[in-house]
Design a protein around this motif. Structure first.
Motif, PDB file in Angstrom:
ATOM      1  N   ASP A  22      -5.081  -4.375  -7.493  1.00  0.00           N
ATOM      2  CA  ASP A  22      -4.721  -5.446  -6.543  1.00  0.00           C
ATOM      3  C   ASP A  22      -5.504  -5.349  -5.240  1.00  0.00           C
ATOM      4  O   ASP A  22      -5.231  -6.079  -4.292  1.00  0.00           O
ATOM      5  N   GLY A  23      -6.468  -4.426  -5.186  1.00  0.00           N
ATOM      6  CA  GLY A  23      -7.284  -4.275  -3.986  1.00  0.00           C
ATOM      7  C   GLY A  23      -6.806  -3.191  -3.029  1.00  0.00           C
ATOM      8  O   GLY A  23      -7.532  -2.824  -2.109  1.00  0.00           O
ATOM      9  N   MET A  24      -5.589  -2.699  -3.209  1.00  0.00           N
ATOM     10  CA  MET A  24      -5.098  -1.604  -2.371  1.00  0.00           C
ATOM     11  C   MET A  24      -6.033  -0.419  -2.547  1.00  0.00           C
ATOM     12  O   MET A  24      -6.451  -0.115  -3.664  1.00  0.00           O
ATOM     13  N   SER A  25      -6.372   0.232  -1.443  1.00  0.00           N
ATOM     14  CA  SER A  25      -7.253   1.392  -1.524  1.00  0.00           C
ATOM     15  C   SER A  25      -6.890   2.395  -0.451  1.00  0.00           C
ATOM     16  O   SER A  25      -6.261   2.060   0.550  1.00  0.00           O
ATOM     17  N   GLY A  26      -7.284   3.628  -0.689  1.00  0.00           N
ATOM     18  CA  GLY A  26      -7.037   4.683   0.273  1.00  0.00           C
ATOM     19  C   GLY A  26      -7.365   6.029  -0.332  1.00  0.00           C
ATOM     20  O   GLY A  26      -7.708   6.143  -1.509  1.00  0.00           O
ATOM     21  N   ILE A  27      -7.251   7.034   0.508  1.00  0.00           N
ATOM     22  CA  ILE A  27      -7.524   8.402   0.073  1.00  0.00           C
ATOM     23  C   ILE A  27      -6.201   9.133  -0.074  1.00  0.00           C
ATOM     24  O   ILE A  27      -5.379   9.134   0.849  1.00  0.00           O
ATOM     25  N   VAL A  28      -5.993   9.731  -1.245  1.00  0.00           N
ATOM     26  CA  VAL A  28      -4.794  10.525  -1.467  1.00  0.00           C
ATOM     27  C   VAL A  28      -5.162  11.997  -1.426  1.00  0.00           C
ATOM     28  O   VAL A  28      -6.206  12.399  -1.921  1.00  0.00           O
ATOM     29  N   ASP A  65      -2.156  14.617 -15.479  1.00  0.00           N
ATOM     30  CA  ASP A  65      -2.490  13.313 -14.926  1.00  0.00           C
ATOM     31  C   ASP A  65      -1.430  12.924 -13.909  1.00  0.00           C
ATOM     32  O   ASP A  65      -0.421  13.608 -13.773  1.00  0.00           O
ATOM     33  N   PHE A  66      -1.697  11.888 -13.177  1.00  0.00           N
ATOM     34  CA  PHE A  66      -0.729  11.344 -12.229  1.00  0.00           C
ATOM     35  C   PHE A  66      -0.495   9.891 -12.599  1.00  0.00           C
ATOM     36  O   PHE A  66      -1.448   9.142 -12.842  1.00  0.00           O
ATOM     37  N   ALA A  67       0.759   9.505 -12.632  1.00  0.00           N
ATOM     38  CA  ALA A  67       1.100   8.125 -12.945  1.00  0.00           C
ATOM     39  C   ALA A  67       0.476   7.213 -11.885  1.00  0.00           C
ATOM     40  O   ALA A  67       0.500   7.534 -10.694  1.00  0.00           O
ATOM     41  N   PRO A  68      -0.077   6.077 -12.296  1.00  0.00           N
ATOM     42  CA  PRO A  68      -0.685   5.180 -11.315  1.00  0.00           C
ATOM     43  C   PRO A  68       0.318   4.692 -10.275  1.00  0.00           C
ATOM     44  O   PRO A  68      -0.041   4.494  -9.114  1.00  0.00           O
ATOM     45  N   GLU A  69       1.578   4.536 -10.666  1.00  0.00           N
ATOM     46  CA  GLU A  69       2.610   4.102  -9.724  1.00  0.00           C
ATOM     47  C   GLU A  69       2.808   5.149  -8.622  1.00  0.00           C
ATOM     48  O   GLU A  69       3.029   4.811  -7.463  1.00  0.00           O
ATOM     49  N   PHE A  70       2.744   6.426  -9.004  1.00  0.00           N
ATOM     50  CA  PHE A  70       2.891   7.508  -8.042  1.00  0.00           C
ATOM     51  C   PHE A  70       1.716   7.513  -7.067  1.00  0.00           C
ATOM     52  O   PHE A  70       1.901   7.620  -5.856  1.00  0.00           O
ATOM     53  N   LEU A  71       0.507   7.386  -7.589  1.00  0.00           N
ATOM     54  CA  LEU A  71      -0.681   7.350  -6.739  1.00  0.00           C
ATOM     55  C   LEU A  71      -0.640   6.155  -5.795  1.00  0.00           C
ATOM     56  O   LEU A  71      -0.978   6.253  -4.625  1.00  0.00           O
ATOM     57  N   TYR A  72      -0.202   5.016  -6.313  1.00  0.00           N
ATOM     58  CA  TYR A  72      -0.087   3.794  -5.504  1.00  0.00           C
ATOM     59  C   TYR A  72       0.898   4.020  -4.361  1.00  0.00           C
ATOM     60  O   TYR A  72       0.650   3.627  -3.219  1.00  0.00           O
ATOM     61  N   LYS A  73       2.017   4.666  -4.674  1.00  0.00           N
ATOM     62  CA  LYS A  73       3.023   4.966  -3.660  1.00  0.00           C
ATOM     63  C   LYS A  73       2.430   5.860  -2.571  1.00  0.00           C
ATOM     64  O   LYS A  73       2.664   5.636  -1.379  1.00  0.00           O
ATOM     65  N   LEU A  74       1.665   6.877  -2.955  1.00  0.00           N
ATOM     66  CA  LEU A  74       1.041   7.762  -1.972  1.00  0.00           C
ATOM     67  C   LEU A  74       0.095   6.992  -1.052  1.00  0.00           C
ATOM     68  O   LEU A  74       0.093   7.192   0.164  1.00  0.00           O
ATOM     69  N   VAL A  75      -0.704   6.106  -1.619  1.00  0.00           N
ATOM     70  CA  VAL A  75      -1.633   5.308  -0.814  1.00  0.00           C
ATOM     71  C   VAL A  75      -0.847   4.379   0.115  1.00  0.00           C
ATOM     72  O   VAL A  75      -1.175   4.251   1.300  1.00  0.00           O
ATOM     73  N   SER A  76       0.194   3.753  -0.392  1.00  0.00           N
ATOM     74  CA  SER A  76       1.021   2.850   0.431  1.00  0.00           C
ATOM     75  C   SER A  76       1.660   3.595   1.592  1.00  0.00           C
ATOM     76  O   SER A  76       1.667   3.104   2.722  1.00  0.00           O
ATOM     77  N   GLU A  77       2.197   4.784   1.316  1.00  0.00           N
ATOM     78  CA  GLU A  77       2.831   5.583   2.365  1.00  0.00           C
ATOM     79  C   GLU A  77       1.809   6.001   3.413  1.00  0.00           C
ATOM     80  O   GLU A  77       2.110   6.012   4.601  1.00  0.00           O
ATOM     81  N   GLN A  78       0.618   6.345   2.978  1.00  0.00           N
ATOM     82  CA  GLN A  78      -0.445   6.738   3.899  1.00  0.00           C
ATOM     83  C   GLN A  78      -0.764   5.571   4.835  1.00  0.00           C
ATOM     84  O   GLN A  78      -0.903   5.743   6.041  1.00  0.00           O
ATOM     85  N   GLU A  80       1.196   3.083   5.657  1.00  0.00           N
ATOM     86  CA  GLU A  80       2.338   2.877   6.559  1.00  0.00           C
ATOM     87  C   GLU A  80       2.311   3.889   7.700  1.00  0.00           C
ATOM     88  O   GLU A  80       2.575   3.540   8.854  1.00  0.00           O
ATOM     89  N   ASP A  81       1.966   5.145   7.393  1.00  0.00           N
ATOM     90  CA  ASP A  81       1.889   6.179   8.430  1.00  0.00           C
ATOM     91  C   ASP A  81       0.814   5.841   9.456  1.00  0.00           C
ATOM     92  O   ASP A  81       1.000   6.034  10.653  1.00  0.00           O
ATOM     93  N   LEU A  82      -0.333   5.331   8.993  1.00  0.00           N
ATOM     94  CA  LEU A  82      -1.411   4.951   9.897  1.00  0.00           C
ATOM     95  C   LEU A  82      -0.986   3.821  10.825  1.00  0.00           C
ATOM     96  O   LEU A  82      -1.319   3.811  12.004  1.00  0.00           O
ATOM     97  N   ILE A  83      -0.251   2.874  10.274  1.00  0.00           N
ATOM     98  CA  ILE A  83       0.230   1.740  11.076  1.00  0.00           C
ATOM     99  C   ILE A  83       1.213   2.239  12.146  1.00  0.00           C
ATOM    100  O   ILE A  83       1.132   1.835  13.298  1.00  0.00           O
ATOM    101  N   LYS A  84       2.111   3.138  11.773  1.00  0.00           N
ATOM    102  CA  LYS A  84       3.090   3.678  12.714  1.00  0.00           C
ATOM    103  C   LYS A  84       2.418   4.452  13.832  1.00  0.00           C
ATOM    104  O   LYS A  84       2.868   4.424  14.967  1.00  0.00           O
TER     105      LYS A  84
END
Length: 86
Positions: A22-28, A65-78, A80-84
């Motif tokens: 969906d275009g979400m990206s980041g470093i985990v 392996d890591f579930a894609p949902e888990f990785l997505y959650k980590l990127v989303s949380e990262q 959110e932390d940057l925004i805060k």
């Protein structure tokens, strides 16, 4: 909705840059996620670097392996932390 990892690139240490369908990206940073018997080989950084990507996520030939949902959650949380932090 199930997300898929479209792109994965090693950055440094236990960090991987991910791009999702969906275009979400980041470093985990997976350093604190490597625990348990199946993940033990990943503690060796040279082994960790040699992940592969299948249709859904990243994996290693040891069976870890890591579930894609888990990785997505980590990127989303990262993000959110940057925004805060502003």
């Amino acid at each position: 909705m199930v997300r898929k990892v479209e792109k994965a690139e090693y950055v440094e240490e236990y960090k991987i840059e991910l791009v999702f369908d969906d275009g979400m990206s980041g470093i985990v940073d997976l350093k604190n996620e490597i625990w348990g018997k199946v993940f033990e080989p990943l503690r060796n950084i040279n082994y960790f670097k040699n992940f592969q990507k299948d249709r859904w996520t990243i994996y290693w030939d040891c069976g870890a392996d890591f579930a894609p949902e888990f990785l997505y959650k980590l990127v989303s949380e990262q993000k959110e932390d940057l925004i805060k932090q502003g």
